[in-house]
Scaffold this active site. Structure first.
Site, mmCIF file in Angstrom:
data_model
loop_
_atom_site.group_PDB
_atom_site.id
_atom_site.type_symbol
_atom_site.label_atom_id
_atom_site.label_comp_id
_atom_site.label_asym_id
_atom_site.label_seq_id
_atom_site.Cartn_x
_atom_site.Cartn_y
_atom_site.Cartn_z
ATOM 1 C CB ALA A 292 62.752 8.787 -3.261
ATOM 2 C CG ASP A 293 58.697 10.469 -7.368
ATOM 3 O OD1 ASP A 293 58.684 9.217 -7.267
ATOM 4 O OD2 ASP A 293 58.842 11.059 -8.457
ATOM 5 N NE ARG A 294 57.081 16.516 -2.287
ATOM 6 C CZ ARG A 294 57.011 17.836 -2.513
ATOM 7 N NH1 ARG A 294 57.376 18.683 -1.572
ATOM 8 N NH2 ARG A 294 56.594 18.297 -3.672
ATOM 9 C CB ALA B 93 56.081 10.364 -2.053
#
Ligand SMILES: CSC[C@H]1O[C@H](OP(=O)(O)O)[C@H](O)[C@@H]1O
EC number: 5.3.1.23
Length: 357
Positions: free
Chosen positions: A244-246, A254
């Site tokens: 995950a990035d966010r 995201a």
């Protein structure tokens, strides 16, 4: 021994230039935040946790070599450089989380007249240095919780899993998030096979994850992104695990472009879909995935491969680096260093842990 993307000792930082992998393994020095920002922007280093760590260590190196005459000068310098580092790539939140913590720390230290200016600088440098081991420790917890959760639902038999992009030692300080779960399964002889997607257009899967899996002799198969549905239809895939990035307040996530469609395919095939990430990837300030800023990358990253044109000249491109997977498609749960949680409960769970501190 897992691969290492970051080499650091006080005053000295090198990163593995991931644009050259897997053919060339070359470490490049970063002397300051300008070079750190550029390395992140160009994706010589990438991966949400690694971006945060390399960004902060590039500031640590710059601070080590710079003298300040006043507390105000130091504070303003640190704020300016941390804000600049956050601007390199907009979607992954880890560097913004680290920058916020760094600014809070410098603000607190500056107000303490009992601490010498040089000691304030050193305290901040040590805070950034601590990120390296802390990330590895967090990743090992993620690996254990994730593997235990998957095995619990598979009668503790060896499992076949799928993963996307690169979430291993090349995306973190070491061990990895989603790939950390896969490493834990492998280390405990519970990994039957891992399918990794090539992850166009940067090819994190083909160039980086495959590199890590081969390096550690795991049973692994590379598939093209467009093979994921057929792979799930043809094989008993027990889980899909991605990074995950966010992750935002309602559990929407995201991650690398292609994650969303993998989640849809997994839902169709009743394959549990997991997101693995540290708490530093959680952003409670954004309420739902539709509000996440998705980075658009340059067209040449789609139309060329190692400088060779692979698309018709003149075609325009849409090249989002990430997409958003809604919480309801994260059917296995979000694997964190505190445990595996229902995406919709993630904010409450993290609030609980913060209150217990
Ligand atoms: C643990 S890495 C998290 C995340 O970062 C990667 O993106 P990029 O390679 O563009 O930095 C990918 O989305 C990973 O899942």
């Amino acid at each position: 021994m897992t691969l290492q993307a970051i080499r650091y000792h006080r005053g000295h930082l090198e990163i593995l230039d991931q644009l050259l992998l897997p053919d060339v393994s070359k470490f490049i020095p970063l002397h300051n935040t300008d070079e750190g920002w550029m390395a992140i922007k160009l994706m010589q280093v990438r991966g949400a946790p690694a971006i945060a760590i390399v960004g902060c260590l590039s500031l640590a190196v710059e601070l080590t070599k710079k003298d300040f005459s006043t507390r105000k000068e130091l504070k303003e310098f640190v704020h300016e450089k941390l804000n600049y580092l956050v601007s390199a790539r907009p979607t992954a939140v880890n560097i913004a989380d680290a920058a916020a913590k760094g600014k809070t720390l410098i603000n607190q230290l500056i107000d303490n007249e009992d601490i010498e200016l040089e000691d304030i600088k050193l305290s901040l440098i040590k805070e950034f240095e601590n990120m390296l081991q802390a990330d590895i420790d967090v990743n090992r917890s993620i690996g254990r919780y994730g593997a235990e959760h998957i095995l619990k639902n598979c009668n503790n038999e060896p499992v076949m899993v799928m993963t996307h992009c690169n979430t291993g030692s090349l995306a973190t300080a070491g061990y990895g998030t989603a790939l950390g779960v896969i490493r834990h399964l492998h280390e405990h002889n519970k990994l039957d096979r891992v399918y990794c997607t090539e992850t166009r257009p940067y090819n994190q899967g083909a160039r980086l994850t495959a590199y890590e899996l081969v390096h550690e002799k795991m049973n692994a198969s590379l598939i093209c992104d467009n093979m994921a549905a057929a792979c799930m239809a043809s094989n008993k895939i027990h889980a899909v695990i991605v990074g995950a990035d966010r992750v935002v307040a309602n559990g929407d996530t995201a991650n690398k472009i292609g994650t969303y469609q993998l989640a849809i395919i997994a839902k169709y095939h009743n394959v549990p879909f997991y997101v693995a990430c540290p708490k530093t990837t959680f952003d409670p300030n954004i309420k739902s995935g539709k509000d996440i800023h998705i980075e658009i990358r340059p067209e040449h990253e789609m139309t060329t491969l190692k400088g060779i044109k692979i698309a018709a000249a003149g075609i325009s491109c849409w090249n989002p680096a990430f997409d958003v997977t809604p919480a309801e498609l994260i059917t296995g749960g979000i694997i964190t260093e505190y445990g595996v949680f229902n995406p919709r409960e993630i904010q409450d769970k993290f609030n609980e842990f913060d209150q217990q501190r």
